[in-house]
Each structure stands twice: as C-alpha cells, then as structure tokens.
Motif scaffolding. Structure first.
Motif, PDB file in Angstrom:
ATOM      1  N   ASP A  21      35.751  40.199  14.545  1.00  0.00           N
ATOM      2  CA  ASP A  21      34.346  40.170  14.135  1.00  0.00           C
ATOM      3  C   ASP A  21      33.443  40.812  15.185  1.00  0.00           C
ATOM      4  O   ASP A  21      32.297  40.436  15.342  1.00  0.00           O
ATOM      5  CB  ASP A  21      33.906  38.727  13.846  1.00  0.00           C
ATOM      6  N   GLY A  22      33.950  41.749  15.933  1.00  0.00           N
ATOM      7  CA  GLY A  22      33.130  42.432  16.950  1.00  0.00           C
ATOM      8  C   GLY A  22      33.609  42.069  18.345  1.00  0.00           C
ATOM      9  O   GLY A  22      34.692  41.513  18.519  1.00  0.00           O
ATOM     10  N   TRP A  23      32.794  42.352  19.365  1.00  0.00           N
ATOM     11  CA  TRP A  23      33.185  42.093  20.748  1.00  0.00           C
ATOM     12  C   TRP A  23      32.854  40.659  21.143  1.00  0.00           C
ATOM     13  O   TRP A  23      31.859  40.107  20.688  1.00  0.00           O
ATOM     14  CB  TRP A  23      32.483  43.088  21.679  1.00  0.00           C
ATOM     15  N   VAL A  24      33.731  40.105  21.972  1.00  0.00           N
ATOM     16  CA  VAL A  24      33.515  38.749  22.494  1.00  0.00           C
ATOM     17  C   VAL A  24      33.090  38.874  23.949  1.00  0.00           C
ATOM     18  O   VAL A  24      33.772  39.518  24.748  1.00  0.00           O
ATOM     19  CB  VAL A  24      34.811  37.909  22.428  1.00  0.00           C
ATOM     20  N   VAL A  25      31.971  38.263  24.288  1.00  0.00           N
ATOM     21  CA  VAL A  25      31.476  38.250  25.671  1.00  0.00           C
ATOM     22  C   VAL A  25      31.508  36.803  26.147  1.00  0.00           C
ATOM     23  O   VAL A  25      30.866  35.932  25.562  1.00  0.00           O
ATOM     24  CB  VAL A  25      30.037  38.819  25.735  1.00  0.00           C
ATOM     25  N   ARG A  26      32.298  36.543  27.193  1.00  0.00           N
ATOM     26  CA  ARG A  26      32.431  35.175  27.698  1.00  0.00           C
ATOM     27  C   ARG A  26      31.588  34.976  28.949  1.00  0.00           C
ATOM     28  O   ARG A  26      31.580  35.828  29.847  1.00  0.00           O
ATOM     29  CB  ARG A  26      33.890  34.883  28.032  1.00  0.00           C
ATOM     30  N   LEU A  27      30.923  33.824  28.997  1.00  0.00           N
ATOM     31  CA  LEU A  27      30.113  33.492  30.174  1.00  0.00           C
ATOM     32  C   LEU A  27      30.680  32.251  30.843  1.00  0.00           C
ATOM     33  O   LEU A  27      31.116  31.321  30.164  1.00  0.00           O
ATOM     34  CB  LEU A  27      28.677  33.161  29.756  1.00  0.00           C
ATOM     35  N   ARG A  28      30.634  32.255  32.185  1.00  0.00           N
ATOM     36  CA  ARG A  28      30.988  31.057  32.945  1.00  0.00           C
ATOM     37  C   ARG A  28      29.727  30.577  33.637  1.00  0.00           C
ATOM     38  O   ARG A  28      29.419  31.052  34.737  1.00  0.00           O
ATOM     39  CB  ARG A  28      32.046  31.382  33.999  1.00  0.00           C
TER      40      ARG A  28
END
Ligand code: SF4
Length: 387
Positions: A21-28
């Motif tokens: 479903d598109g790009w995944v951007v993960r934040l910590r």
C-alpha cells in the motif's frame, strides 16, 4: 508452503520500505515519548503524505504507511523539524531501545535510556544486527519480558539493578552509573564471541548454541519470569488506551495530543501522560475485557506484498467468539510479524485458506489446513473445539 521472505532489516525513516500500500516510514520516538506538538505533527503528516492511519508496533515504533514515493523527502524533512529523525540511517537502526512506559520523573529510567541511545549512536558503538535490541525495564517488576530484546536492564530478585542477556536467568549487578557501560560490554561480548552470522544474530540463539557469558553476568539472579498483561485504564503516570490492531486514525491521534504527551508502548497502546479519566472516544479501546485486545493481526493483504490473505476483517469477526482468555493471532503468512511467539490460537494464511495452529507460532505444524475465511466466519466454534 511458501517460505516468507526474511529481509533481516526493518523500515526506518531514512530507509523506508515499499509495501503493498505504498512506502512504510518507521519512527523511533526518542525515549518512547511524543510531545503534544510531535504527536499532532505526526497526525498532520500522516494525512498529508500517508494513508491517514498511524500504526503502533510491538517494538514501540510508529509506522506511517501508504506514503507516496514523491513525498518521502518532504515528509522526512518535516519529521526532522519535529525532532524525530536521526543523523544517519545507521544511528536510527542502532537506537533499538524499548523502555518501560511506566517511568516516573524521579526514577532515572529516561536518563538511562537517553545515555544508552547516545552511546549506541556514537561512531564507536558495537556493530550489532538490525534487530538486536535493548529493554530498559527497571521498574519494581519487569513488564517487558514478552517484548523482543537481547540485552535487558531490570531489577534483580534482591531489588538491585541488573544487566542480563535475554534467555539467561542471571545478570551482572550494576548501578545507574555503570548500567550503560555494562550493557555495551555485553553487546561487545556478543559481537566478539561470534554472535553474528551474515549480518544476523540474536542473543537467545547465541546462548542456546553454547556461548558462555563472562562470569560477571552470572552474579545476581533475575526476578522470576512473569508475563505482564497490560490493560487499558488508569496507571500512575496517566491512562493507557488501546486501538484495534494498534491502528490510530490521524484525527484520533490529534485529539489525544490535546490531552497531554503520549508514551508509546510495545503493547500497541498509548499512555496519555498526566490524565486520570479515560477518554470516551469512538473507536478507542478502553475496557480491560474488550475482545479486540485478544486478537492480533498483521497488515495482511493487500497492504503487505507477502500476504496470502486479508487478516484483520477475519480477526475482528472472530474476536467475540474466542474462548475465555484465549488470544488469537491471524497472520498473513508464516513470518508472523505481528506476534513472533506462540499463541493459544494462530491462523496462518496460505494460498488456499488458513492453517489453524494451537499453542504454536505462525510457522508451526497446523492442526487443520485449508480453512477459508468464509468457513471460519460461519463456523467460529471451531476455535473452541478441544485440540
Ligand atoms: S506476517 Fe503479515 S505483515 Fe509480516 S510479511 Fe507476512 S503477511 Fe506481511
């Protein structure tokens, strides 16, 4: 059975991953906490650049999904303005630290987490595999035992601080002043004693293969293992609230950010700091006995490219039919991203339906095969049958 693709790395903000479903951007979020400004900023950016839903992970990370490729650069720049982006991808990857969300301003836990993060993002930090992580779990009782981590800082059986390797019932006695150095020493031992093969490696498997820890890591006993079961409701630091499958709609995140700072937990819940009354918002999971707290499901199809079937609609339809106290894990493939460990009930998607596994993981031997979503929805009593 198709084998899941093991990539050995997770998406980050500086290394997004393409999904169905598109790009995944993960934040910590640093120290596992979002200020009201950061939380409302993420809500705004999820609507502007993503699919408008913020995902909470079992490692206390935040996922923005459905991001369009052309928007990634601007999204990262705006996240950087909120103080949520590391200097480099390496630093982002090595800052793999989960801390108990039940810290107080006096107990020093946040200071320890910040000091460990600073050490792990320094240029001379041990080069650990991407999934190798730390748990800072030194409240009165451990609450992160069920959360994946390789090195743990906890209270030992005598109440003092200990640093231990996951999978070992003893650890080294430490103080607040020596804790970070001891965790780094244990990480360096892992590297030097051959814990890494082909960029991968976890502490429990290394120990299970017979690696012998330095003697100081056997000097104090850990508390007896207990599985902490978090429930929504008031806690000392505020109120814990849950979300179906850990998915927070952007408008809900913005509303919660108006109430206070938010601590991101590894249980796919948020802790709203400093409030005493549970908010009454549609879609928020606030009852300790809500059946949605007992179903776990990964993104599934079509959001994940590896998924064999959709997962969440089936999990939601089965939730009210679960046996008392049973947990159901519905996995889009045998990789089992949403829940690595065993569950009383697991449905693993295959091309022709779901495998039913009792007391195992998504890749364990099934008791039944080829159960279609339609069959399961029409016959939920199958989950109550004796093995
Ligand atoms: S377990 Fe789910 S999210 Fe993970 S790879 Fe398989 S289908 Fe995708």
């Amino acid at each position: 059975m198709a084998e899941p693709v093991i990539k050995g790395w997770c998406p980050g903000a500086l290394r997004p991953m393409l999904s169905g479903d598109g790009w995944v951007v993960r934040l910590r979020p640093p120290e596992g906490r979002l200020s009201p400004q950061q939380a409302s900023g993420i809500a705004r950016l999820a609507l502007e650049f993503g699919n408008g839903v913020i995902g909470l992970s079992v490692r206390a990370n935040i996922h923005l999904r459905g991001v369009i490729e052309q928007g990634i650069g601007q999204l990262v720049e705006r996240l950087d303005g909120l103080g949520l982006i590391d200097e480099t991808h390496d630093a982002e990857e090595r800052r793999n630290i989960v801390l108990t969300p039940f810290w107080s301003s006096e107990d020093g836990i946040v200071r320890l987490a910040a000091a460990l993060a600073a050490s792990m993002t320094a240029s001379d930090a041990p080069r650990l595999p991407a999934k190798f992580g730390f748990a800072i779990d030194c409240g009165p009782i451990p609450v992160l035992s069920g959360v994946p981590a390789d090195i743990r800082l906890e209270r030992g059986a005598d109440g003092g601080l200990i640093c231990r390797a996951s999978g070992v019932a003893s650890g080294a006695r430490v103080s607040a002043d020596t804790a970070v150095d001891t965790m780094l020493a244990l990480a360096n031992w892992f590297v030097q004693s051959g814990g890494i093969t082909g960029h991968r490696g976890r502490m429990t498997s290394h120990i299970a293969r017979g690696a012998v820890l330095p003697e100081i890591f056997t000097e104090a006993m850990a508390q007896s293992a207990s599985t902490f079961s978090p429930k929504p409701g008031p806690v000392a630091a505020g109120v814990l609230v849950g979300f179906e499958f850990g998915q927070v709609p952007a408008d809900m995140l913005r509303t919660l950010s108006d109430m206070g700072a938010l601590r991101v937990t590894p249980w796919r819940m948020l802790l709203i700091e400093g409030v005493s009354a549970t908010p009454d918002l549609p879609g928020l999971v606030t009852r300790a006995n809500d059946p949605m707290l007992r179903v776990i499901a990964c993104t599934g199809a079509p959001g994940c490219l590896q998924a064999e079937q959709p997962t969440r609609a089936l999990a939601k339809s089965l939730a009210p039919h679960l046996p008392d106290d049973a947990v159901l894990h519905v996995s889009g493939c045998a990789k089992g991203c949403a829940h690595a460990g065993p569950a009383p009930l697991t449905l693993t998607a295959q091309a022709n339906g779901f495998d039913l596994i009792r007391h195992g993981t998504a890749r364990d031997r099934p008791q039944r095969r080829g159960l279609t979503a339609e069959f399961l929805a029409a016959n939920p009593a199958i989950l109550r049958e004796a093995p």
